[in-house]
Design a protein around this motif. Structure first.
Motif, PDB file in Angstrom:
ATOM      1  N   ALA A 101       0.795  -1.332   0.019  1.00 53.20           N
ATOM      2  CA  ALA A 101       0.057  -0.202   0.077  1.00 53.20           C
ATOM      3  C   ALA A 101       0.890   1.158   0.113  1.00 53.20           C
ATOM      4  O   ALA A 101       0.462   2.199  -0.771  1.00 53.20           O
ATOM      5  N   GLU A 102       2.020   1.143   0.912  1.00 54.93           N
ATOM      6  CA  GLU A 102       2.666   2.414   0.851  1.00 54.93           C
ATOM      7  C   GLU A 102       3.539   2.737  -0.568  1.00 54.93           C
ATOM      8  O   GLU A 102       3.793   3.871  -0.723  1.00 54.93           O
ATOM      9  N   ASP A 103       3.489   1.854  -1.287  1.00 54.13           N
ATOM     10  CA  ASP A 103       4.486   2.014  -2.602  1.00 54.13           C
ATOM     11  C   ASP A 103       3.252   2.187  -3.825  1.00 54.13           C
ATOM     12  O   ASP A 103       3.862   2.242  -4.686  1.00 54.13           O
ATOM     13  N   MET A 104       2.132   2.081  -3.699  1.00 55.09           N
ATOM     14  CA  MET A 104       1.013   2.181  -4.562  1.00 55.09           C
ATOM     15  C   MET A 104       1.108   3.283  -5.431  1.00 55.09           C
ATOM     16  O   MET A 104       0.898   4.340  -4.423  1.00 55.09           O
ATOM     17  N   THR A 105       1.074   3.356  -6.548  1.00 53.63           N
ATOM     18  CA  THR A 105       0.988   4.726  -7.518  1.00 53.63           C
ATOM     19  C   THR A 105      -0.520   5.061  -7.711  1.00 53.63           C
ATOM     20  O   THR A 105      -1.294   3.887  -7.282  1.00 53.63           O
ATOM     21  N   ASP A 106      -0.811   6.385  -8.042  1.00 57.38           N
ATOM     22  CA  ASP A 106      -2.202   6.278  -8.278  1.00 57.38           C
ATOM     23  C   ASP A 106      -2.626   5.591  -9.292  1.00 57.38           C
ATOM     24  O   ASP A 106      -3.840   5.268  -9.306  1.00 57.38           O
ATOM     25  N   ASP A 107      -1.964   5.319 -10.154  1.00 53.78           N
ATOM     26  CA  ASP A 107      -2.475   4.617 -11.444  1.00 53.78           C
ATOM     27  C   ASP A 107      -2.859   3.151 -10.864  1.00 53.78           C
ATOM     28  O   ASP A 107      -3.641   2.785 -11.287  1.00 53.78           O
ATOM     29  N   GLU A 108      -1.936   2.507 -10.112  1.00 54.48           N
ATOM     30  CA  GLU A 108      -2.047   1.079  -9.445  1.00 54.48           C
ATOM     31  C   GLU A 108      -3.298   1.168  -8.889  1.00 54.48           C
ATOM     32  O   GLU A 108      -3.932   0.074  -8.808  1.00 54.48           O
ATOM     33  N   TRP A 109      -3.492   2.274  -8.359  1.00 53.15           N
ATOM     34  CA  TRP A 109      -5.078   2.182  -7.466  1.00 53.15           C
ATOM     35  C   TRP A 109      -6.216   2.562  -8.295  1.00 53.15           C
ATOM     36  O   TRP A 109      -7.208   1.689  -8.439  1.00 53.15           O
ATOM     37  N   THR A 110      -6.079   3.645  -9.014  1.00 51.70           N
ATOM     38  CA  THR A 110      -7.369   3.961  -9.941  1.00 51.70           C
ATOM     39  C   THR A 110      -7.649   2.911 -11.009  1.00 51.70           C
ATOM     40  O   THR A 110      -8.771   2.630 -11.462  1.00 51.70           O
ATOM     41  N   SER A 111      -6.702   2.149 -11.562  1.00 51.64           N
ATOM     42  CA  SER A 111      -6.902   1.269 -12.720  1.00 51.64           C
ATOM     43  C   SER A 111      -7.783   0.212 -12.292  1.00 51.64           C
ATOM     44  O   SER A 111      -8.673  -0.472 -13.100  1.00 51.64           O
ATOM     45  N   VAL A 112      -7.574  -0.338 -11.009  1.00 52.00           N
ATOM     46  CA  VAL A 112      -8.480  -1.363 -10.497  1.00 52.00           C
ATOM     47  C   VAL A 112      -9.720  -0.865 -10.085  1.00 52.00           C
ATOM     48  O   VAL A 112     -10.822  -1.537 -10.447  1.00 52.00           O
ATOM     49  N   VAL A 113      -9.906   0.257  -9.442  1.00 53.90           N
ATOM     50  CA  VAL A 113     -10.964   0.771  -8.671  1.00 53.90           C
ATOM     51  C   VAL A 113     -11.799   1.246 -10.295  1.00 53.90           C
ATOM     52  O   VAL A 113     -13.141   1.011 -10.118  1.00 53.90           O
ATOM     53  N   ASP A 114     -11.269   1.775 -11.142  1.00 52.86           N
ATOM     54  CA  ASP A 114     -12.149   2.264 -12.252  1.00 52.86           C
ATOM     55  C   ASP A 114     -12.850   1.044 -13.056  1.00 52.86           C
ATOM     56  O   ASP A 114     -14.064   1.339 -13.333  1.00 52.86           O
ATOM     57  N   ILE A 115     -12.239  -0.099 -12.923  1.00 44.70           N
ATOM     58  CA  ILE A 115     -12.848  -1.109 -13.743  1.00 44.70           C
ATOM     59  C   ILE A 115     -13.777  -1.829 -12.568  1.00 44.70           C
ATOM     60  O   ILE A 115     -15.077  -2.179 -12.866  1.00 44.70           O
ATOM     61  N   ASN A 116     -13.184  -2.286 -11.511  1.00 42.50           N
ATOM     62  CA  ASN A 116     -13.981  -3.057 -10.553  1.00 42.50           C
ATOM     63  C   ASN A 116     -15.199  -2.375  -9.892  1.00 42.50           C
ATOM     64  O   ASN A 116     -16.207  -3.073  -9.672  1.00 42.50           O
ATOM     65  N   LEU A 117     -15.318  -1.191  -9.771  1.00 44.92           N
ATOM     66  CA  LEU A 117     -16.094  -0.457  -8.918  1.00 44.92           C
ATOM     67  C   LEU A 117     -16.845   0.488 -10.077  1.00 44.92           C
ATOM     68  O   LEU A 117     -18.079   0.493 -10.255  1.00 44.92           O
ATOM     69  N   ASN A 118     -16.097   1.342 -10.446  1.00 39.47           N
ATOM     70  CA  ASN A 118     -16.705   2.482 -11.314  1.00 39.47           C
ATOM     71  C   ASN A 118     -17.471   1.858 -12.667  1.00 39.47           C
ATOM     72  O   ASN A 118     -18.671   2.310 -12.773  1.00 39.47           O
ATOM     73  N   GLY A 119     -16.538   1.171 -13.204  1.00 40.61           N
ATOM     74  CA  GLY A 119     -17.234   0.490 -14.368  1.00 40.61           C
ATOM     75  C   GLY A 119     -18.364  -0.483 -14.176  1.00 40.61           C
ATOM     76  O   GLY A 119     -19.528  -0.341 -14.911  1.00 40.61           O
ATOM     77  N   MET A 120     -18.669  -1.072 -12.968  1.00 40.20           N
ATOM     78  CA  MET A 120     -19.720  -1.938 -12.577  1.00 40.20           C
ATOM     79  C   MET A 120     -20.875  -0.865 -12.397  1.00 40.20           C
ATOM     80  O   MET A 120     -22.056  -1.177 -12.705  1.00 40.20           O
ATOM     81  N   PHE A 121     -20.729   0.338 -11.641  1.00 34.72           N
ATOM     82  CA  PHE A 121     -21.771   1.146 -11.340  1.00 34.72           C
ATOM     83  C   PHE A 121     -22.201   1.838 -12.641  1.00 34.72           C
ATOM     84  O   PHE A 121     -23.565   2.031 -13.207  1.00 34.72           O
TER      85      PHE A 121
END
Length: 254
Positions: A101-121
């Motif tokens: 978590a402490e090394d995670m980039t913005d893209d590594e976070w948003t790329s997953v959330v954008d598909i798994n959550l935002n895209g689903m919504f």
């Protein structure tokens, strides 16, 4: 109506996101076998068409379209084109693991959330509008046991968080839309054996945590999740909405 007839999807149209491989392809197959006409969508348009062709060879009614679920306008356009969809299966998703978590980039976070959550919504919103207008419909979201537990030994905070959010989104939409005839449920799978996960057999440490940590002592198969989705999409699950069905081989028991 007999109990077995409640499992029939004859006369219905189902759209499956991420439908070209793995759980998505198994689900497209299961729903087609249940009698539904299938709209198979995937970010990889060529893979979607190849999968649809395989199903058409079996005599099923299947069309394929390329779709990136993170593009809200594209999702809405497809939903408006196919406003008669009775069943929506939100399967599109990605996992990016072994990132602290402490090394995670913005893209590594948003790329997953954008598909798994935002895209689903975006998909739920666009297709749900038409279902609500007609006063009927069934939505099945693919969550994960990772929405209940923190997986070991891989670090994947963004994936775990996204799947927990999927579960709560499922409950929220179910509560809003139940009075208007639309059911929303989710399945939460364990580790499923696909091309992306077979590497576990070459890693004793992962094997111990993944399979050794599962009472059934094995990974799941895509068609085992597809069977749960078929049930949730059918009238056999008519009393179920807002349910998160764990299909985890007992993993969360320990």
């Amino acid at each position: 109506m007999s109990i077995m007839s409640r499992f029939s999807l004859a006369g219905r149209t189902a759209l499956v996101t991420g439908g070209a491989r793995g759980i998505g392809l198994a689900t497209s197959t299961a729903l087609a076998e249940g009698g539904a006409a299938i709209i198979l969508v995937d970010r990889d348009g060529e893979a979607a068409e190849n999968a649809a062709a395989q199903l058409r060879e079996r005599g099923f009614d299947v069309v394929a379209y390329p779709l990136d679920v993170t593009r809200s306008a594209d999702v809405t356009a497809l939903a408006d084109r196919y406003s008669h969809v009775d069943i929506l299966v939100n399967n599109a998703g990605i996992a990016r693991s072994n990132i602290r978590a402490e090394d995670m980039t913005d893209d590594e976070w948003t790329s997953v959330v954008d598909i798994n959550l935002n895209g689903m919504f975006w998909c739920c919103r666009a297709f749900g509008r038409h279902m609500l207008e007609r006063g009927r419909g069934a939505i099945v979201n693919v969550g994960s046991m990772s929405g209940f537990v923190v997986n070991r030994p891989q670090e994947q905070a963004q994936y775990n968080a996204s799947k927990a959010a999927v579960h709560q989104l499922t409950r929220s939409l179910a509560a809003e839309w139940a009075p208007r005839g639309v059911r929303v449920n989710a399945v939460a799978p364990t580790y499923i054996e696909t091309e992306m996960t077979r590497y576990v057999y070459d890693s004793p440490e992962l094997m111990q945590h993944w399979i050794g940590g599962t009472p059934q002592n094995r990974m799941g198969q895509p068609d085992e999740i597809a069977a749960v989705i078929l049930f949730l999409a059918s009238d056999a699950a008519s009393l179920m909405t807002g349910s998160i069905v764990l299909a985890d081989g007992g993993y969360t028991c320990w």
